[in-house]
Design an enzyme around this catalytic site. Structure first.
Site, short mmCIF file in Angstrom:
data_model
loop_
_atom_site.label_atom_id
_atom_site.label_comp_id
_atom_site.label_asym_id
_atom_site.label_seq_id
_atom_site.Cartn_x
_atom_site.Cartn_y
_atom_site.Cartn_z
N CYS A 28 0.81 -1.23 0.00
CA CYS A 28 0.00 0.00 0.00
C CYS A 28 0.84 1.27 0.00
O CYS A 28 0.32 2.35 -0.24
CB CYS A 28 -0.96 -0.01 1.18
SG CYS A 28 -2.02 -1.45 1.19
N HIS A 38 -3.22 7.19 2.22
CA HIS A 38 -3.66 5.88 1.76
C HIS A 38 -5.06 5.64 2.31
O HIS A 38 -5.33 5.89 3.48
CB HIS A 38 -2.69 4.80 2.25
CG HIS A 38 -3.18 3.41 2.02
ND1 HIS A 38 -3.70 2.99 0.82
CD2 HIS A 38 -3.24 2.34 2.86
CE1 HIS A 38 -4.05 1.73 0.93
NE2 HIS A 38 -3.80 1.31 2.16
N ASN A 41 -10.22 -0.11 0.06
CA ASN A 41 -8.76 -0.01 0.06
C ASN A 41 -8.24 -0.61 -1.25
O ASN A 41 -8.34 -1.82 -1.46
CB ASN A 41 -8.24 -0.78 1.28
CG ASN A 41 -6.72 -0.78 1.39
OD1 ASN A 41 -6.02 -0.43 0.45
ND2 ASN A 41 -6.22 -1.19 2.54
O1 UT7 Z 1 -3.78 -1.27 3.46
C1 UT7 Z 1 -2.84 -1.51 4.46
C2 UT7 Z 1 -3.26 -0.90 5.68
N1 UT7 Z 1 -4.38 -1.65 6.26
C3 UT7 Z 1 -5.03 -1.10 7.23
O2 UT7 Z 1 -4.75 0.03 7.55
C4 UT7 Z 1 -6.09 -1.90 7.99
C5 UT7 Z 1 -5.94 -1.58 9.44
N2 UT7 Z 1 -6.92 -2.21 10.29
C6 UT7 Z 1 -8.21 -1.86 10.30
O3 UT7 Z 1 -8.63 -1.03 9.51
C7 UT7 Z 1 -9.11 -2.47 11.33
O4 UT7 Z 1 -8.34 -3.14 12.31
C8 UT7 Z 1 -10.16 -3.45 10.74
C9 UT7 Z 1 -11.19 -2.68 9.94
C10 UT7 Z 1 -9.48 -4.46 9.86
C11 UT7 Z 1 -10.89 -4.18 11.86
O5 UT7 Z 1 -11.49 -3.24 12.76
P1 UT7 Z 1 -11.37 -3.44 14.32
O6 UT7 Z 1 -12.14 -2.35 14.93
O7 UT7 Z 1 -9.90 -3.54 14.65
O8 UT7 Z 1 -12.14 -4.79 14.55
P2 UT7 Z 1 -11.58 -6.13 15.20
O9 UT7 Z 1 -10.63 -6.82 14.32
O10 UT7 Z 1 -11.19 -5.84 16.62
O11 UT7 Z 1 -12.93 -7.00 15.27
C12 UT7 Z 1 -14.00 -6.63 16.13
C13 UT7 Z 1 -15.12 -7.62 15.96
C14 UT7 Z 1 -14.69 -9.07 16.07
O12 UT7 Z 1 -15.70 -9.78 16.75
P3 UT7 Z 1 -15.52 -10.17 18.32
O13 UT7 Z 1 -14.27 -10.98 18.37
O14 UT7 Z 1 -15.38 -8.84 19.03
O15 UT7 Z 1 -16.76 -10.90 18.61
C15 UT7 Z 1 -14.66 -9.52 14.64
O16 UT7 Z 1 -14.89 -10.91 14.49
O17 UT7 Z 1 -15.70 -7.46 14.67
C16 UT7 Z 1 -15.80 -8.74 14.04
N3 UT7 Z 1 -15.70 -8.58 12.62
C17 UT7 Z 1 -16.76 -8.41 11.79
N4 UT7 Z 1 -18.07 -8.36 12.02
C18 UT7 Z 1 -18.88 -8.16 10.97
C19 UT7 Z 1 -14.56 -8.54 11.87
N5 UT7 Z 1 -14.87 -8.35 10.58
C20 UT7 Z 1 -16.21 -8.25 10.51
C21 UT7 Z 1 -17.11 -8.06 9.44
N6 UT7 Z 1 -18.42 -8.02 9.72
N7 UT7 Z 1 -16.70 -7.88 8.16
#
Ligand code: UT7
Length: 325
Positions: free
Chosen positions: A119, A252, A282
């Site tokens: 990225c 980005h 993204n």
């Molecule tokens: O391009 C390179 C750079 N990439 C990035 O910058 C990405 C950086 N990371 C992020 O943007 C975020 O960490 C994410 C968007 C990927 C995830 O957001 P988050 O707030 O960190 O969520 P999380 O991973 O802590 O997940 C929270 C909850 C989990 O459920 P539990 O364990 O709390 O029950 C996940 O299973 O959200 C759940 N979850 C979803 N629920 C519905 C994860 N993906 C989804 C989904 N739909 N698509």
């Protein structure tokens, strides 16, 4: 006389197939995977993304974006003397996507190569083009970010597949007696390579390992918010400018929350941040030039504006380019 490098034209390309979050909910439901528009919008700001049809490659999107950029710059294809493509989803293992693009544009003879910095790829590519122009190796460069990330997504993994999209953005960078690009700053730390990767490779006529994207989102998030502030401050310091001098921050486009955090740290209001993640998701190396072109064509970014472009991603890589547009 000092040789500077200026962006003289921008272009972009999005494949026509647009999937809203509701479309993703349906697509994943057919696999027994649950997600929702609310979750995607709240955690990422993404509302839609574009996916290329089968048979459309990174070089096709790149060619479209380059033709627009050359037309905007008033540069003919035969005058281009350097092509750099940033991509993590190349058409082939080799030759480079840049070589395939060169032929599609009807150009021959000039140096062409791909840059692989995920990225941050466009920031790396623009930095290299800047150096090659400053040293007199090139005078009219095409610098492109192009991706078909839909090909490497695991549609059984809701934590990643809702985040990414396909697209391309391109700029023409020309030698000039006035700047242009004011400062650049690029970095990497390979010890974090496991937090965002596609860990497969081709061997003996087969794919070994897993050719689909894996990401530890929280680890990437934490690293991203720190390095994006650091690199922005580094380019500002190199150029002798202040954050308040920035007319447009073009980060980005991965997650609106990361962009808000960066803007807050630089004390920039969100109305100085170009945001396209809501419509494109993204698009990895394509996201910055795609956002730049959208903002130029919308009349947001104007000639003379000071732009801070910054990227972060797999590798782990990060960097920024400060320029007068
Ligand atoms: O391009 C390179 C750079 N990439 C990035 O910058 C990405 C950086 N990371 C992020 O943007 C975020 O960490 C994410 C968007 C990927 C995830 O957001 P988050 O707030 O960190 O969520 P999380 O991973 O802590 O997940 C929270 C909850 C989990 O459920 P539990 O364990 O709390 O029950 C996940 O299973 O959200 C759940 N979850 C979803 N629920 C519905 C994860 N993906 C989804 C989904 N739909 N698509």
């Amino acid at each position: 006389m000092t040789r500077f490098a200026r962006i003289t034209g921008t272009g972009s390309s999005l494949p026509p197939r647009r999937l809203s979050n509701a479309d993703m909910v349906d697509l994943l439901a057919r696999r027994g995977v649950e997600t929702s528009d609310e979750w995607i919008v709240e955690r990422t700001g993404i509302r839609a993304r574009h996916f290329a049809d089968e048979g459309v490659y990174a070089s096709d999107l790149a060619a479209d974006a380059c033709r627009q950029a050359m037309s905007a710059a008033g540069v003919a294809a035969q005058d281009v003397d350097l092509i750099i493509v940033a991509t993590s989803t190349p058409d082939m293992v080799f030759p480079s996507t840049a070589a395939i693009l060169q032929h599609k544009l009807g150009i021959a003879g000039c140096p062409v190569f791909d840059v692989q910095a995920v990225c941050s790829g466009f920031i790396y590519a623009l930095t290299v083009a800047h150096s090659l122009i400053a040293t007199g190796t090139a005078s009219k460069a095409l610098v492109v970010g192009s991706e078909v990330f839909s090909r490497i997504l695991d549609f059984n993994d809701r934590t990643t597949c809702v985040l990414f999209g396909d697209g391309a953005g391109a700029v023409v960078v020309e030698a000039s007696d006035r700047p242009g690009i004011l400062a650049t700053d690029i970095h990497a730390d390979g010890k974090h390579s496991g937090i965002l990767c596609v860990p497969g490779h081709v061997s003996g006529g087969a794919i070994l390992g897993d050719p689909l994207l894996k990401m530890d989102g929280q680890a990437v998030f934490k690293l991203a918010v720190g390095v994006l502030e650091d690199t922005a401050r580094a380019t500002l310091a190199k150029a002798g400018r202040e954050a308040a001098d920035i007319d447009w921050l073009i980060p980005h486009q991965a997650n609106i929350r990361i962009m808000q955090s960066t803007a807050r740290k630089l004390k920039l209001p969100m109305d100085k941040v170009v945001v396209t993640v809501d419509q494109h998701g993204n698009t990895s190396a394509a996201s910055i030039p795609l956002a730049l072109d959208v903002a130029v064509r919308a009349g947001q970014v104007k000639r003379g504006d000071t732009l801070m472009l910054e990227g972060v991603g797999g590798g782990f890589t990060w960097g920024s380019v400060l320029l007068d547009f």
